[in-house]
Design a protein around this motif. Structure first.
Motif, PDB file in Angstrom:
ATOM      1  N   LEU A   1       0.826  -1.208   0.000  1.00 47.93           N
ATOM      2  CA  LEU A   1       0.000   0.000   0.000  1.00 47.93           C
ATOM      3  C   LEU A   1       0.864   1.263   0.000  1.00 47.93           C
ATOM      4  O   LEU A   1       0.542   2.238  -0.686  1.00 47.93           O
ATOM      5  CB  LEU A   1      -0.938  -0.004   1.210  1.00 47.93           C
ATOM      6  CG  LEU A   1      -2.228  -0.794   1.052  1.00 47.93           C
ATOM      7  CD1 LEU A   1      -3.024  -0.780   2.361  1.00 47.93           C
ATOM      8  CD2 LEU A   1      -3.077  -0.234  -0.085  1.00 47.93           C
ATOM      9  N   ARG A   2       1.947   1.248   0.758  1.00 48.53           N
ATOM     10  CA  ARG A   2       2.843   2.411   0.746  1.00 48.53           C
ATOM     11  C   ARG A   2       3.423   2.623  -0.649  1.00 48.53           C
ATOM     12  O   ARG A   2       3.492   3.753  -1.147  1.00 48.53           O
ATOM     13  CB  ARG A   2       3.974   2.223   1.767  1.00 48.53           C
ATOM     14  CG  ARG A   2       3.553   2.419   3.214  1.00 48.53           C
ATOM     15  CD  ARG A   2       4.777   2.569   4.108  1.00 48.53           C
ATOM     16  NE  ARG A   2       5.633   1.395   4.080  1.00 48.53           N
ATOM     17  CZ  ARG A   2       5.497   0.353   4.894  1.00 48.53           C
ATOM     18  NH1 ARG A   2       4.528   0.337   5.802  1.00 48.53           N
ATOM     19  NH2 ARG A   2       6.327  -0.658   4.812  1.00 48.53           N
ATOM     20  N   ALA A   3       3.838   1.534  -1.269  1.00 50.51           N
ATOM     21  CA  ALA A   3       4.393   1.628  -2.618  1.00 50.51           C
ATOM     22  C   ALA A   3       3.343   2.101  -3.610  1.00 50.51           C
ATOM     23  O   ALA A   3       3.633   2.905  -4.502  1.00 50.51           O
ATOM     24  CB  ALA A   3       4.947   0.263  -3.040  1.00 50.51           C
ATOM     25  N   ALA A   4       2.132   1.609  -3.461  1.00 52.10           N
ATOM     26  CA  ALA A   4       1.054   2.005  -4.370  1.00 52.10           C
ATOM     27  C   ALA A   4       0.781   3.499  -4.257  1.00 52.10           C
ATOM     28  O   ALA A   4       0.581   4.184  -5.275  1.00 52.10           O
ATOM     29  CB  ALA A   4      -0.206   1.200  -4.070  1.00 52.10           C
ATOM     30  N   ARG A   5       0.768   4.024  -3.040  1.00 52.20           N
ATOM     31  CA  ARG A   5       0.530   5.466  -2.871  1.00 52.20           C
ATOM     32  C   ARG A   5       1.597   6.276  -3.584  1.00 52.20           C
ATOM     33  O   ARG A   5       1.305   7.282  -4.238  1.00 52.20           O
ATOM     34  CB  ARG A   5       0.488   5.816  -1.375  1.00 52.20           C
ATOM     35  CG  ARG A   5      -0.765   5.346  -0.676  1.00 52.20           C
ATOM     36  CD  ARG A   5      -0.913   6.043   0.658  1.00 52.20           C
ATOM     37  NE  ARG A   5       0.118   5.657   1.603  1.00 52.20           N
ATOM     38  CZ  ARG A   5       0.022   4.637   2.451  1.00 52.20           C
ATOM     39  NH1 ARG A   5      -1.078   3.888   2.455  1.00 52.20           N
ATOM     40  NH2 ARG A   5       0.990   4.360   3.302  1.00 52.20           N
ATOM     41  N   LEU A   6       2.847   5.859  -3.476  1.00 54.99           N
ATOM     42  CA  LEU A   6       3.935   6.566  -4.151  1.00 54.99           C
ATOM     43  C   LEU A   6       3.751   6.530  -5.661  1.00 54.99           C
ATOM     44  O   LEU A   6       3.917   7.550  -6.347  1.00 54.99           O
ATOM     45  CB  LEU A   6       5.285   5.942  -3.768  1.00 54.99           C
ATOM     46  CG  LEU A   6       5.759   6.148  -2.333  1.00 54.99           C
ATOM     47  CD1 LEU A   6       7.021   5.338  -2.078  1.00 54.99           C
ATOM     48  CD2 LEU A   6       6.026   7.627  -2.076  1.00 54.99           C
ATOM     49  N   LYS A   7       3.412   5.362  -6.192  1.00 56.93           N
ATOM     50  CA  LYS A   7       3.266   5.212  -7.639  1.00 56.93           C
ATOM     51  C   LYS A   7       2.050   5.962  -8.160  1.00 56.93           C
ATOM     52  O   LYS A   7       2.112   6.611  -9.216  1.00 56.93           O
ATOM     53  CB  LYS A   7       3.180   3.725  -8.003  1.00 56.93           C
ATOM     54  CG  LYS A   7       4.464   2.950  -7.774  1.00 56.93           C
ATOM     55  CD  LYS A   7       5.601   3.520  -8.612  1.00 56.93           C
ATOM     56  CE  LYS A   7       6.889   2.738  -8.435  1.00 56.93           C
ATOM     57  NZ  LYS A   7       8.006   3.314  -9.218  1.00 56.93           N
ATOM     58  N   PHE A   8       0.925   5.867  -7.465  1.00 56.52           N
ATOM     59  CA  PHE A   8      -0.267   6.587  -7.913  1.00 56.52           C
ATOM     60  C   PHE A   8      -0.029   8.103  -7.882  1.00 56.52           C
ATOM     61  O   PHE A   8      -0.486   8.823  -8.765  1.00 56.52           O
ATOM     62  CB  PHE A   8      -1.472   6.223  -7.042  1.00 56.52           C
ATOM     63  CG  PHE A   8      -2.025   4.856  -7.296  1.00 56.52           C
ATOM     64  CD1 PHE A   8      -2.279   4.412  -8.579  1.00 56.52           C
ATOM     65  CD2 PHE A   8      -2.313   3.998  -6.238  1.00 56.52           C
ATOM     66  CE1 PHE A   8      -2.795   3.149  -8.828  1.00 56.52           C
ATOM     67  CE2 PHE A   8      -2.839   2.736  -6.463  1.00 56.52           C
ATOM     68  CZ  PHE A   8      -3.072   2.302  -7.761  1.00 56.52           C
TER      69      PHE A   8
END
Length: 211
Positions: free
Chosen positions: A23-30
């Protein structure tokens, strides 16, 4: 004696921390690439896990985004705001929303969600369905006034407009205005939408839950 790691390089064994890392990675990518250019493989690389683990927890990119929306908004934290005196509901809601956006912990998560939603229809649909089900729907049910669904939709439009102007587009002087001054100006407007007289005609759709 420590466990031998037999999985692929970069894969985190078991559930420990993996979902949160994804989820942390997804927030960065989004936030960086928007919804369309973000991929499951890119999220997995950022989180240092196998792409299969992303599918295991979230099934798809849509599932990751839906989870990111839930984590950013955390609707259960908004439910207590609906309790209390209806005459001050607008001020409580506005204070809570501004507080979330001005929180160092939550700002980036909310920014990633909104930027993705305004740039891609799939992300917009996920956010729209979530807000209708988890935020505007419960708000409509909490109101004792007629035209409850219309009132909650008006509130949503006012808050989204303020968020876009202040935090996304950064329109001045809204972007640099103090939180107390914004609450003083906006709270009466929002309160009127919730409990004041609405000049709009009633239709059969106004009694339905917002979508």
């Amino acid at each position: 004696m420590g466990e031998a790691v037999t999985g692929r390089p970069g894969r985190r064994p078991g559930r420990s921390g993996s979902r949160e890392a994804i989820l942390r990675a997804a927030r960065l990518k989004f936030a960086e690439y928007g919804y369309e250019r973000t991929t499951v493989r890119g999220i997995a690389r950022e989180a240092k896990v196998d792409a299969a683990l992303v599918h295991h927890f979230f099934r798809s990119k849509e599932g990751v985004f839906a989870a990111a929306v839930h984590e950013a908004v955390r609707p259960m934290e908004l439910r207590p705001v609906l309790a209390g005196d209806p005459a001050t509901l607008g001020e409580r809601l506005l204070t809570t929303v501004l507080g979330l956006w001005e929180s160092a912990e939550r700002h980036d998560a909310l920014l990633a969600v909104v930027r993705s939603a305004v740039s891609h229809e799939t992300a917009a649909g996920i956010l729209r369905e979530f807000l209708g089900r988890e935020v505007l729907g419960p708000l409509a049910q909490a109101l004792a006034e007629p035209q409850r669904a219309l009132r909650s939709a008006l509130l949503g439009s006012q808050l989204i407009g303020l968020v876009m102007a202040r935090y996304i587009i950064r329109v001045e002087p809204l972007a640099s205005a103090s939180t107390p001054s914004l609450i003083a100006v906006y709270a009466p407007v929002i309160q009127n939408s919730l409990t004041g007289d609405l000049p709009l005609p009633r239709t059969s759709t106004t009694s339905q839950r917002p979508r």
